[in-house]
Design a protein around this motif. Structure first.
Motif, PDB file in Angstrom:
ATOM      1  N   LEU A 159      45.989  43.402  41.112  1.00  0.00           N
ATOM      2  CA  LEU A 159      44.966  43.677  42.121  1.00  0.00           C
ATOM      3  C   LEU A 159      43.629  43.059  41.720  1.00  0.00           C
ATOM      4  O   LEU A 159      43.077  43.396  40.661  1.00  0.00           O
ATOM      5  CB  LEU A 159      44.820  45.184  42.311  1.00  0.00           C
ATOM      6  N   ASP A 160      43.125  42.163  42.567  1.00  0.00           N
ATOM      7  CA  ASP A 160      41.819  41.545  42.322  1.00  0.00           C
ATOM      8  C   ASP A 160      40.735  42.608  42.500  1.00  0.00           C
ATOM      9  O   ASP A 160      40.510  43.117  43.587  1.00  0.00           O
ATOM     10  CB  ASP A 160      41.606  40.388  43.297  1.00  0.00           C
ATOM     11  N   SER A 161      40.067  42.940  41.395  1.00  0.00           N
ATOM     12  CA  SER A 161      39.048  43.985  41.406  1.00  0.00           C
ATOM     13  C   SER A 161      37.682  43.419  41.029  1.00  0.00           C
ATOM     14  O   SER A 161      36.771  44.154  40.645  1.00  0.00           O
ATOM     15  CB  SER A 161      39.450  45.100  40.428  1.00  0.00           C
ATOM     16  N   SER A 162      37.548  42.099  41.161  1.00  0.00           N
ATOM     17  CA  SER A 162      36.311  41.430  40.735  1.00  0.00           C
ATOM     18  C   SER A 162      35.211  41.606  41.779  1.00  0.00           C
ATOM     19  O   SER A 162      35.424  42.145  42.866  1.00  0.00           O
ATOM     20  CB  SER A 162      36.592  39.940  40.504  1.00  0.00           C
ATOM     21  N   GLY A 163      34.029  41.099  41.438  1.00  0.00           N
ATOM     22  CA  GLY A 163      32.880  41.259  42.307  1.00  0.00           C
ATOM     23  C   GLY A 163      32.944  40.441  43.583  1.00  0.00           C
ATOM     24  O   GLY A 163      32.213  40.715  44.543  1.00  0.00           O
ATOM     25  N   SER A 164      33.854  39.437  43.640  1.00  0.00           N
ATOM     26  CA  SER A 164      33.972  38.640  44.861  1.00  0.00           C
ATOM     27  C   SER A 164      34.677  39.395  45.976  1.00  0.00           C
ATOM     28  O   SER A 164      34.655  38.972  47.133  1.00  0.00           O
ATOM     29  CB  SER A 164      34.728  37.334  44.562  1.00  0.00           C
ATOM     30  N   VAL A 165      35.318  40.515  45.633  1.00  0.00           N
ATOM     31  CA  VAL A 165      35.999  41.346  46.629  1.00  0.00           C
ATOM     32  C   VAL A 165      35.060  42.465  47.049  1.00  0.00           C
ATOM     33  O   VAL A 165      34.582  43.240  46.207  1.00  0.00           O
ATOM     34  CB  VAL A 165      37.301  41.939  46.050  1.00  0.00           C
ATOM     35  N   ALA A 166      34.786  42.566  48.340  1.00  0.00           N
ATOM     36  CA  ALA A 166      33.908  43.619  48.839  1.00  0.00           C
ATOM     37  C   ALA A 166      34.565  44.987  48.656  1.00  0.00           C
ATOM     38  O   ALA A 166      35.798  45.109  48.644  1.00  0.00           O
ATOM     39  CB  ALA A 166      33.585  43.389  50.313  1.00  0.00           C
ATOM     40  N   GLY A 172      39.504  41.742  36.454  1.00  0.00           N
ATOM     41  CA  GLY A 172      38.042  41.748  36.392  1.00  0.00           C
ATOM     42  C   GLY A 172      37.607  40.811  35.287  1.00  0.00           C
ATOM     43  O   GLY A 172      38.325  39.860  34.947  1.00  0.00           O
ATOM     44  N   THR A 173      36.447  41.062  34.707  1.00  0.00           N
ATOM     45  CA  THR A 173      36.041  40.277  33.547  1.00  0.00           C
ATOM     46  C   THR A 173      37.062  40.438  32.436  1.00  0.00           C
ATOM     47  O   THR A 173      37.448  39.490  31.762  1.00  0.00           O
ATOM     48  CB  THR A 173      34.653  40.722  33.064  1.00  0.00           C
ATOM     49  N   ASN A 174      37.502  41.682  32.246  1.00  0.00           N
ATOM     50  CA  ASN A 174      38.593  41.997  31.332  1.00  0.00           C
ATOM     51  C   ASN A 174      39.666  42.745  32.130  1.00  0.00           C
ATOM     52  O   ASN A 174      39.346  43.591  32.970  1.00  0.00           O
ATOM     53  CB  ASN A 174      38.117  42.876  30.166  1.00  0.00           C
ATOM     54  N   PRO A 175      40.945  42.453  31.883  1.00  0.00           N
ATOM     55  CA  PRO A 175      42.000  43.134  32.645  1.00  0.00           C
ATOM     56  C   PRO A 175      42.042  44.619  32.308  1.00  0.00           C
ATOM     57  O   PRO A 175      41.729  45.030  31.185  1.00  0.00           O
ATOM     58  CB  PRO A 175      43.280  42.424  32.192  1.00  0.00           C
ATOM     59  N   ASN A 176      42.413  45.423  33.282  1.00  0.00           N
ATOM     60  CA  ASN A 176      42.507  46.865  33.074  1.00  0.00           C
ATOM     61  C   ASN A 176      43.837  47.363  33.642  1.00  0.00           C
ATOM     62  O   ASN A 176      44.085  47.262  34.843  1.00  0.00           O
ATOM     63  CB  ASN A 176      41.354  47.599  33.765  1.00  0.00           C
ATOM     64  N   GLN A 217      36.888  50.267  41.661  1.00  0.00           N
ATOM     65  CA  GLN A 217      36.798  48.820  41.483  1.00  0.00           C
ATOM     66  C   GLN A 217      36.042  48.475  40.208  1.00  0.00           C
ATOM     67  O   GLN A 217      35.048  49.106  39.848  1.00  0.00           O
ATOM     68  CB  GLN A 217      36.098  48.194  42.698  1.00  0.00           C
ATOM     69  N   LEU A 218      36.509  47.412  39.508  1.00  0.00           N
ATOM     70  CA  LEU A 218      35.893  47.005  38.249  1.00  0.00           C
ATOM     71  C   LEU A 218      34.619  46.192  38.449  1.00  0.00           C
ATOM     72  O   LEU A 218      33.684  46.266  37.657  1.00  0.00           O
ATOM     73  CB  LEU A 218      36.883  46.152  37.437  1.00  0.00           C
ATOM     74  N   ASN A 223      38.830  37.067  36.200  1.00  0.00           N
ATOM     75  CA  ASN A 223      39.543  36.505  35.046  1.00  0.00           C
ATOM     76  C   ASN A 223      41.048  36.779  35.214  1.00  0.00           C
ATOM     77  O   ASN A 223      41.643  37.582  34.500  1.00  0.00           O
ATOM     78  CB  ASN A 223      39.015  37.134  33.753  1.00  0.00           C
ATOM     79  N   THR A 224      41.651  36.072  36.190  1.00  0.00           N
ATOM     80  CA  THR A 224      43.068  36.288  36.501  1.00  0.00           C
ATOM     81  C   THR A 224      43.953  35.836  35.345  1.00  0.00           C
ATOM     82  O   THR A 224      45.002  36.444  35.079  1.00  0.00           O
ATOM     83  CB  THR A 224      43.452  35.520  37.773  1.00  0.00           C
ATOM     84  N   GLU A 225      43.555  34.785  34.653  1.00  0.00           N
ATOM     85  CA  GLU A 225      44.373  34.247  33.562  1.00  0.00           C
ATOM     86  C   GLU A 225      44.596  35.306  32.478  1.00  0.00           C
ATOM     87  O   GLU A 225      45.722  35.485  31.984  1.00  0.00           O
ATOM     88  CB  GLU A 225      43.711  33.006  32.977  1.00  0.00           C
ATOM     89  N   ALA A 226      43.523  36.025  32.100  1.00  0.00           N
ATOM     90  CA  ALA A 226      43.666  37.060  31.066  1.00  0.00           C
ATOM     91  C   ALA A 226      44.588  38.180  31.546  1.00  0.00           C
ATOM     92  O   ALA A 226      45.396  38.718  30.776  1.00  0.00           O
ATOM     93  CB  ALA A 226      42.293  37.622  30.701  1.00  0.00           C
ATOM     94  N   ALA A 227      44.475  38.533  32.831  1.00  0.00           N
ATOM     95  CA  ALA A 227      45.330  39.587  33.375  1.00  0.00           C
ATOM     96  C   ALA A 227      46.796  39.170  33.369  1.00  0.00           C
ATOM     97  O   ALA A 227      47.695  39.982  33.126  1.00  0.00           O
ATOM     98  CB  ALA A 227      44.887  39.957  34.782  1.00  0.00           C
TER      99      ALA A 227
END
Length: 493
Positions: free
Chosen positions: A40-47, A80-84, A107-108, A113-117
């Motif tokens: 699940l994309d939880s980064s800041g680009s997702v409202a 997110g910045t770091n996967p959770n 939301q994070l 950072n999808t690669e780390a996740a």
């Protein structure tokens, strides 16, 4: 006003999905076995609004499935910045727990950072001996996901099916390379306000991957086998055709027809230690189903008695038990027993449904040979022998005397064999208190082996006094005497 409109939309989005769920076939609840990891994309680009809709969508997408090992396991990993890792695959075993967890996710924000996740996802979805299908469902806005080509390729190489849902403005080419074919059912690009229109199609795509089309043997004996499968029909939609035969063609092929709501069948009258092959084909005029098959070998024949055991051993008795009970194959049992080496042999004949007997009138401290035989209906006889020892007889108390001393007092004297003696166990009835309405109470005391007598006081009329010798291997037989009061002399005797 904005918050009010948001609440109204969420209510509108929830109500129609409940109606959709009620239309799902009941067999879908138990249709599948596999692991689904939500990325699940939880980064800041997702409202925040988009994030909450994605959670609602995930809940409705997964709601019909039975959860837990042997069914569908669900995990959720936030990007997110770091996967959770919000929760792992073995956390939720029922829908109530899963739906509650989805509603509580926050939301994070941060970078995408999808690669780390995906590196975490590789550890969560490893290759296993169970060979259950595994799915990575990527829910994202698709904005700058990073360099995901290599980790996605590695996931797919280890057998993971990758599906993706993007909210329109994503990098479609990156998503195309990420998912496993076919693209038309594994990749969805949809406006967030209309995401519910893909729920059924995406769920069907998931079911196609993790549908458990396995025919399993869940129980085997020498003459039977229980086969189990996941139901794909119901009582009104068709039937199952079952065929099975031995590999060596000992008998002609057996063909059976089973109701559409069946999920297991027992095959009987099989040959021991024999390989069989079975096939099950669901027949329906609504859709085509694959034929399921399984090979198995029955257990070697076990003829009773296969186990003989001894319990409840005493100085003059032994209980003998045996098994298994096979009343359809055994006419009767017989038990022969005699002292070793050359004691008189006695025989007891027993019913074919009896699996134990108590041997009595034995000699103390003696070893016996006990043989249990079964006469089978085919005329064959099978026997099994064990050795059993009776316990040594403990010496008894030689003498016990009660001598009156004063009112409600008595002198107790006894004699016993001293060899191996550890002490004496003395018990008697004594007069109760006023609070207990003068009811007698039982008292007891352990005395050392050097004791030969003792004095008891406050005895009730007709009190019973018992003395038993105690040895290292147990308590020997004791003697009991009653202290009676002479009403004329007012004395005890």
């Amino acid at each position: 006003m904005r918050h009010f409109l948001l609440r109204c939309f969420l209510l509108w989005a929830t109500l129609p999905r409940r109606n959709t769920q009620s239309a799902l076939p009941a067999t879908e609840l138990n249709c599948c076995e596999g692991d689904i990891l939500l990325l699940l994309d939880s980064s800041g680009s997702v409202a925040n609004y988009e994030f909450s809709i994605l959670l609602l969508f995930s809940g409705e997408l997964l709601r019909p499935f039975s959860l837990g090992r042997g069914h569908v396991r669900v995990g959720l990993l936030q990007v997110g910045t770091n996967p959770n890792l919000e929760f792992g695959l073995d956390v939720h075993n029922n829908q109530e727990s899963l739906q509650k967890a989805l509603q509580s996710i926050r939301q994070l924000q941060g970078d995408t950072n999808t690669e780390a996740a995906l590196r975490v996802a590789q550890r969560l979805l490893p290759e296993t001996e169970e060979k259950v299908p595994k799915i990575l469902l990527w829910l994202t806005d698709g904005v700058q996901p990073g360099d995901v080509d290599k980790p996605m390729s590695e996931l797919k190489a280890q057998g993971v099916s990758v599906l993706a849902v993007s909210t329109v403005h994503g990098n479609y080419r990156v998503l195309q390379r990420a998912v496993t074919p076919p693209l038309e059912s594994h990749l969805y690009s949809v406006d967030i306000d209309n995401i519910d229109i893909i729920t059924d199609d995406l769920r069907d795509a998931i079911i196609e991957i993790i549908r458990a089309e396995r025919l399993r043997v869940v129980h085997l004996t020498s003459q039977s086998a229980v086969l189990q499968w996941r139901p794909v029909l119901d009582a009104g939609s068709g039937y199952y055709e079952l065929r099975y035969h031995s590999v060596r063609k000992l008998d002609p092929e057996t063909r059976r027809f089973l109701p559409g709501d069946s999920s297991w069948v027992e095959l009987t009258n099989l040959h021991p230690d024999t390989s069989y092959t079975a096939s099950l084909h669901p027949e329906s005029n609504q859709q085509l189903f694959n034929t399921l098959s399984v090979d198995f070998t029955t257990l070697p024949d076990i003829l009773s008695p296969a186990v003989v055991s001894v319990s409840d051993s005493g100085p003059r008795q032994i209980r003998v038990s045996w098994g298994p009970l096979q009343p359809a194959r055994v006419q009767r049992f017989s038990v022969e027993y005699g002292a070793i080496p050359s004691g008189h042999v006695r025989t007891v004949t027993l019913h074919n449904q009896q699996n134990s007997t108590l041997l009595t009138s034995l000699e103390p401290g003696t070893q016996y040979l006990v043989t249990v035989s079964a006469l089978h209906v085919n005329g064959k006889e099978r026997a099994m022998s064990v050795r059993a020892c009776t316990q040594e007889a403990l010496p008894t108390l030689a003498d016990l005397q009660l001598t009156p001393v004063q009112r409600q007092e008595v002198q107790v004297a006894w004699q016993a064999r001293q060899e191996g003696l550890k002490g004496y166990w003395l018990s008697w009835e004594r007069e109760g208190s006023l609070s207990s309405s003068w009811k007698p109470s039982t008292s007891s005391v352990y005395l050392p082996p050097t004791s030969r007598s003792t004095r008891l006081t406050h005895l009730t009329p007709g009190s019973r006094v018992c003395v038993s010798p105690v040895y290292s291997s147990g308590r020997g037989d004791g003697i009991c005497c009653t202290a009676e009061r002479d009403t004329d002399a007012n004395q005890w005797g």
